[in-house]
Design a protein around this motif. Sequence first.
Motif, PDB file in Angstrom:
ATOM      1  N   MET A 254       0.830  -1.212   0.000  1.00 38.95           N
ATOM      2  CA  MET A 254       0.000   0.000   0.000  1.00 38.95           C
ATOM      3  C   MET A 254       0.860   1.257   0.000  1.00 38.95           C
ATOM      4  N   ASP A 255       1.939   1.259   0.772  1.00 42.68           N
ATOM      5  CA  ASP A 255       2.831   2.415   0.826  1.00 42.68           C
ATOM      6  C   ASP A 255       3.384   2.722  -0.559  1.00 42.68           C
ATOM      7  N   ARG A 256       3.852   1.699  -1.260  1.00 44.69           N
ATOM      8  CA  ARG A 256       4.462   1.903  -2.580  1.00 44.69           C
ATOM      9  C   ARG A 256       3.436   2.395  -3.598  1.00 44.69           C
ATOM     10  N   TRP A 257       2.269   1.777  -3.614  1.00 42.80           N
ATOM     11  CA  TRP A 257       1.291   2.141  -4.637  1.00 42.80           C
ATOM     12  C   TRP A 257       0.611   3.473  -4.331  1.00 42.80           C
TER      13      TRP A 257
ATOM     14  N   GLY B   6       2.200   5.922  -2.871  1.00 47.14           N
ATOM     15  CA  GLY B   6       3.253   6.851  -3.282  1.00 47.14           C
ATOM     16  C   GLY B   6       3.249   7.064  -4.786  1.00 47.14           C
ATOM     17  N   ALA B   7       3.097   5.974  -5.528  1.00 47.86           N
ATOM     18  CA  ALA B   7       3.084   6.074  -6.994  1.00 47.86           C
ATOM     19  C   ALA B   7       1.839   6.809  -7.493  1.00 47.86           C
ATOM     20  N   ALA B   8       0.695   6.485  -6.940  1.00 45.91           N
ATOM     21  CA  ALA B   8      -0.563   7.069  -7.416  1.00 45.91           C
ATOM     22  C   ALA B   8      -0.712   8.537  -7.034  1.00 45.91           C
ATOM     23  N   LEU B   9      -0.258   8.884  -5.834  1.00 41.31           N
ATOM     24  CA  LEU B   9      -0.493  10.241  -5.336  1.00 41.31           C
ATOM     25  C   LEU B   9       0.729  11.146  -5.410  1.00 41.31           C
ATOM     26  N   GLY B  10       1.865  10.577  -5.791  1.00 43.78           N
ATOM     27  CA  GLY B  10       3.079  11.386  -5.877  1.00 43.78           C
ATOM     28  C   GLY B  10       3.586  11.842  -4.519  1.00 43.78           C
TER      29      GLY B  10
ATOM     30  N   LEU C 188       4.354  -8.114  -3.495  1.00 49.48           N
ATOM     31  CA  LEU C 188       5.297  -7.436  -2.613  1.00 49.48           C
ATOM     32  C   LEU C 188       6.624  -7.198  -3.336  1.00 49.48           C
ATOM     33  N   LYS C 189       7.135  -8.214  -4.021  1.00 46.81           N
ATOM     34  CA  LYS C 189       8.402  -8.066  -4.761  1.00 46.81           C
ATOM     35  C   LYS C 189       8.287  -6.960  -5.806  1.00 46.81           C
ATOM     36  N   LEU C 190       7.176  -6.950  -6.540  1.00 46.57           N
ATOM     37  CA  LEU C 190       6.962  -5.917  -7.553  1.00 46.57           C
ATOM     38  C   LEU C 190       6.845  -4.539  -6.911  1.00 46.57           C
ATOM     39  N   SER C 191       6.169  -4.463  -5.788  1.00 47.60           N
ATOM     40  CA  SER C 191       6.003  -3.180  -5.103  1.00 47.60           C
ATOM     41  C   SER C 191       7.335  -2.633  -4.607  1.00 47.60           C
ATOM     42  N   ILE C 192       8.207  -3.515  -4.169  1.00 47.24           N
ATOM     43  CA  ILE C 192       9.547  -3.078  -3.756  1.00 47.24           C
ATOM     44  C   ILE C 192      10.292  -2.491  -4.953  1.00 47.24           C
ATOM     45  N   LEU C 193      10.139  -3.122  -6.109  1.00 46.10           N
ATOM     46  CA  LEU C 193      10.744  -2.574  -7.334  1.00 46.10           C
ATOM     47  C   LEU C 193      10.137  -1.216  -7.684  1.00 46.10           C
ATOM     48  N   VAL C 194       8.832  -1.087  -7.542  1.00 47.64           N
ATOM     49  CA  VAL C 194       8.169   0.190  -7.805  1.00 47.64           C
ATOM     50  C   VAL C 194       8.737   1.263  -6.880  1.00 47.64           C
ATOM     51  N   GLY C 195       8.965   0.917  -5.623  1.00 47.81           N
ATOM     52  CA  GLY C 195       9.557   1.864  -4.679  1.00 47.81           C
ATOM     53  C   GLY C 195      10.940   2.315  -5.117  1.00 47.81           C
TER      54      GLY C 195
END
Length: 152
Positions: free
Chosen positions: A37-40, A42-46, A88-95
């Motif tokens: 949730m933190d990563r997504w 962050g991505a969605a809301l900048g 989770l692995k993908l979200s870490i990459l997004v971060g």
Amino acid sequence: MAQDLGLHRESTVRPQTAEDLAFVELRRRVWATCVIMDRWYGAALGIPLLVDLLDCDVLLPAPYEIKPDTEPSSWPIEPSFCALSEHLKLSILVGRVLKTVYSPTGLKNATDEQLHSILADMTAWRENLPEELRFKGPSSSHVSGMCSRSGG
């Protein structure tokens, strides 16, 4: 709040019973969801990421449905838990992408090595994704996303 509860830290006590293991896995799964949730968000809301993974030592959640009444070797794979680990692995990459490319000083300080490393890790994630979780286009069956013990 999750960090206040210590969910970002792996338990130092070894589980003795299946119930103990179920509790440890529940903590891991809740923490994984917090990171996702933190990563997504962050991505969605900048907005900046709130979770610094360098402060965390929690293991990936297990893909098994924990049944306290049975032996661990007989626990079945639960497809949603397989998907949780991969998400989770993908979200870490997004971060990493957010920090390296989209932070206020992002590309000003990013090196070619960092960018190549992210790209390589994203490619490796995609290539190592269990076959059952791969999207195959409009012809994908409605059961796409199921994991097996050999693939998860």
